[in-house]
Every structure is written in structure tokens, then in C-alpha cells.
Scaffold this motif. Structure first.
Motif, PDB file in Angstrom:
ATOM      1  N   PHE A 104     -26.966 -17.737   7.305  1.00  0.00           N
ATOM      2  CA  PHE A 104     -26.695 -19.170   7.339  1.00  0.00           C
ATOM      3  C   PHE A 104     -26.134 -19.518   8.711  1.00  0.00           C
ATOM      4  CE2 PHE A 104     -24.117 -22.922   7.191  1.00  0.00           C
ATOM      5  CZ  PHE A 104     -24.887 -23.802   6.454  1.00  0.00           C
ATOM      6  N   ILE A 105     -26.742 -20.510   9.360  1.00  0.00           N
ATOM      7  CA  ILE A 105     -26.301 -20.958  10.681  1.00  0.00           C
ATOM      8  C   ILE A 105     -26.397 -22.473  10.683  1.00  0.00           C
ATOM      9  CG2 ILE A 105     -26.582 -20.696  13.173  1.00  0.00           C
ATOM     10  CD1 ILE A 105     -28.483 -18.299  12.551  1.00  0.00           C
ATOM     11  N   GLY A 106     -25.260 -23.160  10.574  1.00  0.00           N
ATOM     12  CA  GLY A 106     -25.354 -24.611  10.565  1.00  0.00           C
ATOM     13  C   GLY A 106     -24.050 -25.313  10.282  1.00  0.00           C
ATOM     14  N   PHE A 107     -24.090 -26.618  10.329  1.00  0.00           N
ATOM     15  CA  PHE A 107     -22.934 -27.462  10.035  1.00  0.00           C
ATOM     16  C   PHE A 107     -22.689 -27.517   8.533  1.00  0.00           C
ATOM     17  CE2 PHE A 107     -24.054 -29.223  14.206  1.00  0.00           C
ATOM     18  CZ  PHE A 107     -22.793 -29.381  14.778  1.00  0.00           C
ATOM     19  N   VAL A 108     -21.401 -27.552   8.156  1.00  0.00           N
ATOM     20  CA  VAL A 108     -21.038 -27.846   6.773  1.00  0.00           C
ATOM     21  C   VAL A 108     -20.338 -29.201   6.680  1.00  0.00           C
ATOM     22  CG1 VAL A 108     -20.943 -25.441   6.077  1.00  0.00           C
ATOM     23  CG2 VAL A 108     -18.870 -26.528   6.935  1.00  0.00           C
ATOM     24  N   ASP A 109     -19.827 -29.705   7.794  1.00  0.00           N
ATOM     25  CA  ASP A 109     -19.415 -31.097   7.920  1.00  0.00           C
ATOM     26  C   ASP A 109     -19.468 -31.451   9.407  1.00  0.00           C
ATOM     27  OD1 ASP A 109     -16.903 -30.519   9.211  1.00  0.00           O
ATOM     28  OD2 ASP A 109     -15.990 -30.167   7.257  1.00  0.00           O
ATOM     29  N   GLN A 110     -19.016 -32.626   9.755  1.00  0.00           N
ATOM     30  CA  GLN A 110     -19.238 -33.121  11.110  1.00  0.00           C
ATOM     31  C   GLN A 110     -18.608 -32.258  12.194  1.00  0.00           C
ATOM     32  OE1 GLN A 110     -18.135 -37.209  11.539  1.00  0.00           O
ATOM     33  NE2 GLN A 110     -18.964 -37.410  13.609  1.00  0.00           N
ATOM     34  N   HIS A 111     -17.503 -31.593  11.868  1.00  0.00           N
ATOM     35  CA  HIS A 111     -16.786 -30.820  12.885  1.00  0.00           C
ATOM     36  C   HIS A 111     -16.665 -29.339  12.529  1.00  0.00           C
ATOM     37  CE1 HIS A 111     -15.650 -34.356  15.198  1.00  0.00           C
ATOM     38  NE2 HIS A 111     -15.321 -34.956  14.079  1.00  0.00           N
ATOM     39  N   THR A 112     -17.350 -28.899  11.475  1.00  0.00           N
ATOM     40  CA  THR A 112     -17.230 -27.515  11.023  1.00  0.00           C
ATOM     41  C   THR A 112     -18.601 -26.859  10.986  1.00  0.00           C
ATOM     42  OG1 THR A 112     -15.383 -28.188   9.606  1.00  0.00           O
ATOM     43  CG2 THR A 112     -16.329 -26.005   9.225  1.00  0.00           C
ATOM     44  N   PHE A 113     -18.691 -25.714  11.636  1.00  0.00           N
ATOM     45  CA  PHE A 113     -19.960 -24.984  11.753  1.00  0.00           C
ATOM     46  C   PHE A 113     -19.731 -23.577  11.208  1.00  0.00           C
ATOM     47  CE2 PHE A 113     -23.558 -22.947  13.824  1.00  0.00           C
ATOM     48  CZ  PHE A 113     -24.506 -23.968  13.930  1.00  0.00           C
ATOM     49  N   PHE A 131     -28.149 -13.365  20.471  1.00  0.00           N
ATOM     50  CA  PHE A 131     -29.066 -14.498  20.583  1.00  0.00           C
ATOM     51  C   PHE A 131     -28.550 -15.705  19.819  1.00  0.00           C
ATOM     52  CE2 PHE A 131     -32.975 -16.672  18.909  1.00  0.00           C
ATOM     53  CZ  PHE A 131     -33.375 -17.230  20.112  1.00  0.00           C
ATOM     54  N   VAL A 132     -28.047 -15.477  18.595  1.00  0.00           N
ATOM     55  CA  VAL A 132     -27.503 -16.581  17.805  1.00  0.00           C
ATOM     56  C   VAL A 132     -26.339 -17.231  18.540  1.00  0.00           C
ATOM     57  CG1 VAL A 132     -26.238 -17.156  15.680  1.00  0.00           C
ATOM     58  CG2 VAL A 132     -28.297 -15.736  15.579  1.00  0.00           C
ATOM     59  N   GLY A 133     -25.457 -16.416  19.133  1.00  0.00           N
ATOM     60  CA  GLY A 133     -24.334 -16.963  19.894  1.00  0.00           C
ATOM     61  C   GLY A 133     -24.794 -17.847  21.029  1.00  0.00           C
ATOM     62  N   SER A 134     -25.827 -17.417  21.744  1.00  0.00           N
ATOM     63  CA  SER A 134     -26.364 -18.203  22.851  1.00  0.00           C
ATOM     64  C   SER A 134     -26.970 -19.509  22.352  1.00  0.00           C
ATOM     65  CB  SER A 134     -27.431 -17.380  23.587  1.00  0.00           C
ATOM     66  OG  SER A 134     -28.066 -18.149  24.581  1.00  0.00           O
ATOM     67  N   GLU A 135     -27.738 -19.429  21.258  1.00  0.00           N
ATOM     68  CA  GLU A 135     -28.412 -20.618  20.734  1.00  0.00           C
ATOM     69  C   GLU A 135     -27.425 -21.618  20.137  1.00  0.00           C
ATOM     70  OE1 GLU A 135     -32.187 -21.272  20.598  1.00  0.00           O
ATOM     71  OE2 GLU A 135     -31.455 -20.220  22.378  1.00  0.00           O
ATOM     72  N   VAL A 136     -26.419 -21.136  19.422  1.00  0.00           N
ATOM     73  CA  VAL A 136     -25.433 -22.047  18.833  1.00  0.00           C
ATOM     74  C   VAL A 136     -24.620 -22.719  19.927  1.00  0.00           C
ATOM     75  CG1 VAL A 136     -23.373 -22.207  17.374  1.00  0.00           C
ATOM     76  CG2 VAL A 136     -25.336 -20.846  16.624  1.00  0.00           C
ATOM     77  N   ALA A 137     -24.290 -21.984  20.975  1.00  0.00           N
ATOM     78  CA  ALA A 137     -23.574 -22.601  22.097  1.00  0.00           C
ATOM     79  C   ALA A 137     -24.373 -23.770  22.659  1.00  0.00           C
ATOM     80  CB  ALA A 137     -23.305 -21.551  23.179  1.00  0.00           C
ATOM     81  N   LEU A 150     -34.335 -21.884  18.940  1.00  0.00           N
ATOM     82  CA  LEU A 150     -34.263 -21.572  17.523  1.00  0.00           C
ATOM     83  C   LEU A 150     -34.274 -22.862  16.722  1.00  0.00           C
ATOM     84  CD1 LEU A 150     -33.898 -18.913  15.867  1.00  0.00           C
ATOM     85  CD2 LEU A 150     -31.445 -19.390  15.833  1.00  0.00           C
ATOM     86  N   ASP A 151     -35.082 -22.909  15.665  1.00  0.00           N
ATOM     87  CA  ASP A 151     -35.112 -24.070  14.786  1.00  0.00           C
ATOM     88  C   ASP A 151     -34.032 -23.882  13.721  1.00  0.00           C
ATOM     89  OD1 ASP A 151     -35.580 -26.146  13.069  1.00  0.00           O
ATOM     90  OD2 ASP A 151     -37.708 -25.708  12.752  1.00  0.00           O
ATOM     91  N   PHE A 152     -32.926 -24.576  13.888  1.00  0.00           N
ATOM     92  CA  PHE A 152     -31.790 -24.388  12.982  1.00  0.00           C
ATOM     93  C   PHE A 152     -32.049 -24.937  11.580  1.00  0.00           C
ATOM     94  CE2 PHE A 152     -29.832 -23.710  17.078  1.00  0.00           C
ATOM     95  CZ  PHE A 152     -28.980 -22.646  16.817  1.00  0.00           C
ATOM     96  N   ASN A 153     -33.088 -25.716  11.414  1.00  0.00           N
ATOM     97  CA  ASN A 153     -33.442 -26.175  10.069  1.00  0.00           C
ATOM     98  C   ASN A 153     -33.823 -25.000   9.165  1.00  0.00           C
ATOM     99  OD1 ASN A 153     -33.132 -28.986  10.530  1.00  0.00           O
ATOM    100  ND2 ASN A 153     -35.085 -29.012  11.617  1.00  0.00           N
ATOM    101  N   ASP A 154     -34.241 -23.899   9.764  1.00  0.00           N
ATOM    102  CA  ASP A 154     -34.605 -22.713   8.987  1.00  0.00           C
ATOM    103  C   ASP A 154     -33.389 -22.023   8.374  1.00  0.00           C
ATOM    104  OD1 ASP A 154     -37.269 -23.026   9.528  1.00  0.00           O
ATOM    105  OD2 ASP A 154     -37.345 -21.533  11.124  1.00  0.00           O
TER     106      ASP A 154
END
Length: 347
Positions: A295-304, A319-325, A335-339
Motif C-alpha cells: 500500500f502506497i498512498g494518502f489516507v487523509d490530506q496530510h497523512t501518507f 525506488f518507492v522512496g524516490s517516487e513518493v518524494a 509510478l502510477d500510485f492508483n495501483d
């Protein structure tokens, strides 16, 4: 904007490092919980041989493997530390009746992805040349692009580079009532169960066995053996074999006799008993989420949240660290974070 990262494992450290490369204000809170998954990660980077059919997972790990060489070059320069990264191929063993099908499957991935490299069937003599003490009972393939990294060394290099770049790393619990402008990113692994928001986190005990080859050993490629078993050369004559995956609610990290006996039996499938010496066991707690897809994504406006990496963590975290940054800073991502954000987001 301030970034607060809760959890100092590979995912948290990689994100912290990449955010500092963009000169952000970053603080990491790390409780140093015993049982961090990195401790039971042998360090194999060879996702192309997996039989998993989840396309979202495969897109993530194949892009992550391609990212590794350039990432390691930059990290080792920034940290002035060795990560134990080597791209010296992987030996993949199969039962006789599965060998032809496995060869076609892996070759197809090599045809589609240059990072896999050459895929070569090994004669028994060629297998012995690559790994002198390994059994030749099972037919093997050599996958040129396979590699390895030392999980603990990688984590230390990330932390060192982050601190050199001016980051703050606090070895204490995160004060949950703390308010600030910016984002809080939870990379808490198995301890994500303590957070009162989705996704639901479960974990497994993963145990690996350290052993020595009694005679002096040469450097050997990683071995993807039958089923979930792998064998990795660490240094000198020290190796590890793993791993077990046992669902648990416990956070105890003492090795079990059951896993010891299982791994000992596995060890003697691939090496002569009189040629090896068992040294110790290591235990890590590996988190997983729905369908074993991170799981990689927002759970609310300021929490990831970044969690559920499981056995994927060592391959994917840089790679995930680079993409999330890049995502958090509004930059274009690969990376398509919708996945990977499979709960309703409020953003």
C-alpha cells in the motif's frame, strides 16, 4: 514544508534520503523495535524469476530493480559507505519436470526487459564453476541481471547519507498529538497495526539461517532454489539460507525450533552436511496488506502510508522512496500510485 517520517526501516530511510536530496525539512522518528524486517532480508534483487502473476506488483518490482544500479552509485558516493551491492547474476534451480516451462517464462521476461540480461541453461560443470559446493541435483538457469545487496548495510548507508545532508533522526516514539504544517508519512512495517487507520496491516515471522562453508569459498551468485528457498553469499565463507513465512499476531523475535529444523533440512538439500556449519538464526517481522500488494498512498490530506512491502521491501524501497518524494513535492513520477492506493483517499 515539513515532512515527518514515522518508522526508520528501509522504506522510511529511503524516503527520508530522497526528500533531503530535494533539500526538504525532514525528521525521522525511529523506535528501533526489535524484529525489523531488514534483519531477515537476505538481499536478493531478481524479481523477474517470481511466479507471481499480479501485474501491479510486477510493474513495481521490475522498475525497482532497474533503478538500483544508478541509485547505489549515488548513495555510496553520498554516504561514503559500502552497501554490499553486487550484480553478479542469479542461479535459479528447478525440478526436472518444471525446468523447460520455467526457462520459457523467464526468457519471455528477458525478451521484454533489457535489465534481466542473458538467460542461460547451465550444465552441471558450469553450475559447479559458479558455485563449487552447491548440489547439481537440480537443473539450473543463470539470470545475468540478478544481484544482491546487504540490507543492514543499505539501511546504514541511507541513514548516514540522510544525516550528512542535514536530516534529523530521532530514536524515540513519535508524539502522535504533535501538530505541524506538512505531511506525516507512516512507514511502520509490522507495527502499522498500531495506527487507527486503513490499510489493515498483518505480519509474518521470517527466519533465516546463517551458515559457513568450512572450506574457503569464492564469491558466488545468489541462488533461487526450489519453492521459496534462497541461498545468499554474504562474505568470506558466510552464507544465509531462508526463509520461512509464518502468519502471526506475535511480536516475539526468538527463533523457533520448528523453523530451525525446517531450514536445516533445506540446507542439506543443497550442500553436503559435512561441508557446512550452522552458525545462527535471524528473525524479522515482515508486514503485508491486502493481496500481498504494497500500500502506497494518502489516507487523509496530510497523512501518507507506505506499508505491506513484505518480501518486496528490499527490492522496492529505494525506488518507492524516490517516487513518493517526487509525488509529495508535486513532481512527475514514473509510478502510477492508483495501483497501490486501494482505499478511498480524501485528497
Amino acid at each position: 514544508m515539513k515532512f515527518t517520517i514515522v518508522g526508520g526501516g528501509l522504506a522510511g530511510a529511503a524516503l527520508a534520503y530522497h526528500l533531503k536530496k530535494f533539500d526538504c525539512d525532514v525528521t525521522v522518528y525511529d523506535r528501533k523495535d526489535k524484529g525489523q524486517a531488514t534483519k531477515a532480508s537476505a538481499g536478493i534483487i531478481c524479481p523477474w524469476v517470481s511466479q507471481r502473476r499480479n501485474k501491479k506488483w510486477y510493474r513495481l518490482v521490475s522498475k525497482s530493480a532497474a533503478f538500483y544500479p544508478s541509485f547505489i552509485k549515488t548513495l555510496e558516493k553520498d554516504s561514503q559507505m559500502d552497501t554490499g551491492y553486487k550484480q553478479n547474476g542469479a542461479i535459479c534451480l528447478f525440478k526436472e519436470n518444471a525446468f523447460e516451462k520455467a526457462t520459457k517464462r523467464i526468457q519471455k521476461k528477458a525478451d521484454e526487459d533489457i535489465n534481466v540480461g542473458q538467460v542461460t541453461a547451465l550444465s552441471k560443470n558450469e553450475l559447479k564453476d559458479l558455485h563449487p559446493f552447491l548440489t547439481t541435483t537440480y537443473p539450473g538457469l543463470f539470470v545475468e541481471g540478478g544481484g544482491q545487496v546487504r540490507g543492514q548495510k543499505l539501511l546504514l548507508a541511507l541513514k548516514t547519507a540522510f544525516l550528512k545532508l542535514g536530516g534529523q533522526w530521532l530514536e524515540t516514539d513519535y508524539p502522535a498529538d504533535q501538530e505541524h504544517d506538512g505531511y506525516t508519512i507512516y512507514t511502520t512495517g509490522a507495527w502499522g497495526i498500531e495506527q487507527n487507520f486503513l490499510p489493515k496491516i498483518s505480519h509474518q515471522r521470517a527466519e533465516i539461517m546463517h551458515f559457513n562453508i568450512k572450506d574457503k569459498s569464492k564469491e558466488t551468485p545468489v541462488v533461487m532454489a526450489l519453492g521459496p528457498t534462497y541461498i545468499v553469499h554474504l562474505e568470506d565463507n558466510r552464507y544465509v539460507i531462508g526463509t520461512t513465512h509464518i502468519d502471526t499476531d506475535s511480536f516475539l523475535t526468538e527463533p523457533t525450533e520448528e523453523s530451525y529444523q525446517y531450514l536445516k533440512e533445506e540446507l542439506y538439500k543443497y550442500f553436503q552436511e559435512d561441508e557446512v556449519e550452522i552458525v545462527k538464526m535471524d528473525v524479522g517481522l515482515k508486514p503485508y496488506t491486502r493481496d500481498f500488494l504494497p500500500f502506497i498512498g494518502f489516507v487523509d490530506q496530510h497523512t501518507f502510508v507506505i506499508n505491506g512491502m513484505g518480501s518486496t521491501g528490499l527490492t522496492a524501497s529505494p525506488f518507492v522512496g524516490s517516487e513518493v518524494a517526487k509525488l509529495l513535492l508535486g513532481k512527475e513520477t514514473n509510478l502510477d500510485f492508483n495501483d497501490y492506493n486501494y482505499i478511498n483517499s480524501e485528497t
